[in-house]
Write a protein that holds these residues in place. Structure first.
Motif, short mmCIF file in Angstrom:
data_model
loop_
_atom_site.label_atom_id
_atom_site.label_comp_id
_atom_site.label_asym_id
_atom_site.label_seq_id
_atom_site.Cartn_x
_atom_site.Cartn_y
_atom_site.Cartn_z
N VAL A 192 2.62 -13.17 -10.66
CA VAL A 192 3.01 -11.78 -10.93
C VAL A 192 4.15 -11.75 -11.94
O VAL A 192 4.18 -10.91 -12.86
CB VAL A 192 3.41 -11.08 -9.62
CG1 VAL A 192 4.07 -9.72 -9.89
CG2 VAL A 192 2.19 -10.91 -8.73
N MET A 193 5.10 -12.66 -11.82
CA MET A 193 6.21 -12.73 -12.78
C MET A 193 5.69 -12.99 -14.19
O MET A 193 6.13 -12.37 -15.16
CB MET A 193 7.18 -13.84 -12.35
CG MET A 193 8.57 -13.76 -12.95
SD MET A 193 9.62 -15.15 -12.38
CE MET A 193 9.75 -14.77 -10.63
N ALA A 194 4.73 -13.91 -14.31
CA ALA A 194 4.17 -14.23 -15.62
C ALA A 194 3.36 -13.06 -16.18
O ALA A 194 3.45 -12.74 -17.37
CB ALA A 194 3.28 -15.47 -15.51
N ALA A 235 6.77 -6.33 -10.04
CA ALA A 235 8.02 -6.66 -10.71
C ALA A 235 9.17 -5.91 -10.04
O ALA A 235 9.06 -4.71 -9.75
CB ALA A 235 7.95 -6.29 -12.19
N ASN A 236 10.28 -6.60 -9.80
CA ASN A 236 11.44 -5.95 -9.20
C ASN A 236 12.00 -4.85 -10.10
O ASN A 236 12.48 -3.83 -9.63
CB ASN A 236 12.52 -6.98 -8.88
CG ASN A 236 13.58 -6.45 -7.92
OD1 ASN A 236 13.31 -5.54 -7.14
ND2 ASN A 236 14.77 -7.02 -7.97
N ALA A 247 12.62 -10.86 -10.77
CA ALA A 247 11.85 -11.37 -9.63
C ALA A 247 10.57 -10.57 -9.43
O ALA A 247 10.47 -9.40 -9.81
CB ALA A 247 12.70 -11.32 -8.36
N ALA A 248 9.59 -11.22 -8.82
CA ALA A 248 8.43 -10.52 -8.28
C ALA A 248 8.72 -10.29 -6.80
O ALA A 248 9.01 -11.24 -6.07
CB ALA A 248 7.16 -11.35 -8.45
N VAL A 249 8.68 -9.04 -6.37
CA VAL A 249 9.06 -8.72 -5.00
C VAL A 249 7.88 -8.10 -4.25
O VAL A 249 6.95 -7.56 -4.85
CB VAL A 249 10.26 -7.75 -4.97
CG1 VAL A 249 11.50 -8.43 -5.54
CG2 VAL A 249 9.95 -6.45 -5.71
#
Length: 457
Positions: free
Chosen positions: A153-155, A329-330, A345-347
């Motif tokens: 998810v972050m990528a 995404a946060n 961060a991915a939250v």
């Protein structure tokens, strides 16, 4: 409505998703497009899904198979991703190579050295999928199930413009488990949870206005048999105050408190050894059993599951309200969702579907202790994602060096040697990684320490 499932050869999971879709009026009449690179698995998944369509008597649905995802994507409304890059050999390498260095893992797919390794070979392929979606189905919603979830998810958020959610059942499964532990009907359980994938925290746990945490804290002493298989999470709660969202089997490998210490695997009943590889064999047996049931009189429909993708699609298509806990995404358009976690961060937070649209709501800051554990995990995730995006070998080594279990067991040169052996094993699946600044060459004979007894799979 066209739904594409990439990695549809994971037949047990595909069966569950499609069974759910077929049993909801909002998603019954679909153009289902199945994609897999394995012709045999794809053929089985296609036959299975066609039988499911026939079982519900649905002449409005169609099922088509594709070996090339680019042929399946044009006009897609939803794309569900369940791929496994590297297959069983990749999983074996992620478990067996670290075991040579004394690193015990139970699953090795999300955090820790196994999560780093899987992220390196998985993120590039998922980014290619996302870019195909941007080109061929720019309005599609990309629903990812593949681990390591937070890194993926972050990528996606950093490197693509594809609309996406990361979906994992760990929070809702844990809510069901907590209801069972506390002997409370799950419908009466009032809870809130947030954090990062596989490490979200139940910050509220109530029933009929009563705080249930005192009862949960008392369970290990009052009914030890009930929670015997979940010792790691109860141990974490004892010291950090809140219950974690992933099973003890997973959670044990995310920290340095458990697996590196003699006696803890027995005391906390942590499954180690070949348990993960045996589970893969069981999945293959279930796949083979499904093949034997095709065309028979037994129903392939399953009880409705708690998987998010079918329910989310049904809610978006029907306008029904629906609350779920995706990975996002946060940093949102309205600010940071969890204030004491990094914006990058991915939250995993609660989101609500209202009138066919998803709203992301900010949640209170996490308690300080759980937030600190989340930030530790996010640091490793960030280093791994940046290593892939910038083709930076230094950052791969640093991700391993920052990991709690690796740093508790290995000296820096040993950690570097472990990473390099994993990179050599995965070879063509990896991005081109180059040194940018450091010269971290492992000296010879780094494997002079003894492997930990009984922990190698």
């Amino acid at each position: 409505m066209a739904i594409v499932i990439i990695g549809a050869g994971s037949t047990v999971f595909t069966r569950m998703l499609v069974s759910d879709l077929m049993q909801d009026a909002a998603t019954r009449d679909i153009d289902l497009r199945l994609v897999d690179t394995d012709p045999g698995r794809l053929a089985l998944a296609t036959a299975l899904c066609r039988q499911l369509v026939a079982e519900v008597g649905n002449a409005g649905a169609q099922v088509t198979a594709y070996l090339d995802r680019r042929q399946a994507l044009p006009g897609a409304t939803y794309v569900i991703n369940t791929i496994l890059v590297g297959g069983r050999p990749g999983i074996e390498a992620d478990l067996l190579i670290p075991a040579k260095y004394g690193i015990t893992q139970t699953v090795g797919d999300t955090l820790g050295i196994g999560g780093i390794s899987r992220g390196l070979r998985t993120i590039p392929e998922i980014l290619r999928i996302a870019r195909d979606i941007e080109e061929l189905a720019p309005d599609a919603l990309f629903l990812n199930y593949t681990n390591p979830m937070s890194m993926v998810v972050m990528a996606l958020e950093t490197a693509t413009g594809a609309r996406h959610f990361g979906l994992c059942h760990s929070i809702v499964n844990t809510a069901d488990e907590l209801a069972g532990y506390l002997d409370v009907p799950v419908a009466d359980l009032v809870w809130e949870a947030a954090g990062v994938n596989h490490m979200a925290w139940f910050t509220r746990l109530e029933s009929q206005g009563l705080d249930l945490y005192p009862s949960l804290f008392a369970l290990p002493a009052s009914d030890p048999g009930l929670v015997a298989g979940d010792g790691v999470r109860f141990e974490l709660m004892r010291y950090f105050g809140y219950f974690c969202s992933e099973s003890s089997k997973h959670t044990a490998e995310y920290f340095s408190y458990f697996l590196p210490h003699d006696g803890e695997t027995e005391r906390l009943r942590i499954p180690v050894g070949r348990e993960r590889l045996d589970a893969l064999d069981q999945q293959q047996a279930e796949h083979d059993a499904l093949a034997g049931r095709l065309g028979g009189v037994q129903s392939l429909l399953t009880e409705p599951s708690n998987e998010y993708a079918p329910a989310l699609i049904a809610a978006l298509e029907s306008g029904r309200p629906y609350t779920f806990h995706p990975n996002v995404a946060n940093q949102s358009a309205d600010g940071v969702l969890i204030g004491n976690l990094p914006a990058e961060a991915a939250v995993e937070v609660a989101c609500t579907v209202r009138n066919g649209a998803v709203s992301l709501d900010r949640v209170p800051d996490l308690p300080p202790g759980p937030a600190a554990l989340n930030r530790q995990a996010v640091a490793v995730q960030q280093l791994t994602v940046q290593a892939v995006l910038h083709h930076d070998l230094d950052l791969v080594h640093q991700a391993a060096l920052v990991d709690p279990q690796v740093s508790a067991i290995l000296k820096p040169d040993q950690a570097v040697a472990l990473v390099d052996e994993l990179l050599a094993a995965h070879g063509p699946s990896l991005p081109d990684l180059r040194r940018r600044r450091l010269i971290a060459v492992a000296p010879p004979n780094t494997l002079t320490h003894a492997s930990r007894k009984g922990n190698a799979p």
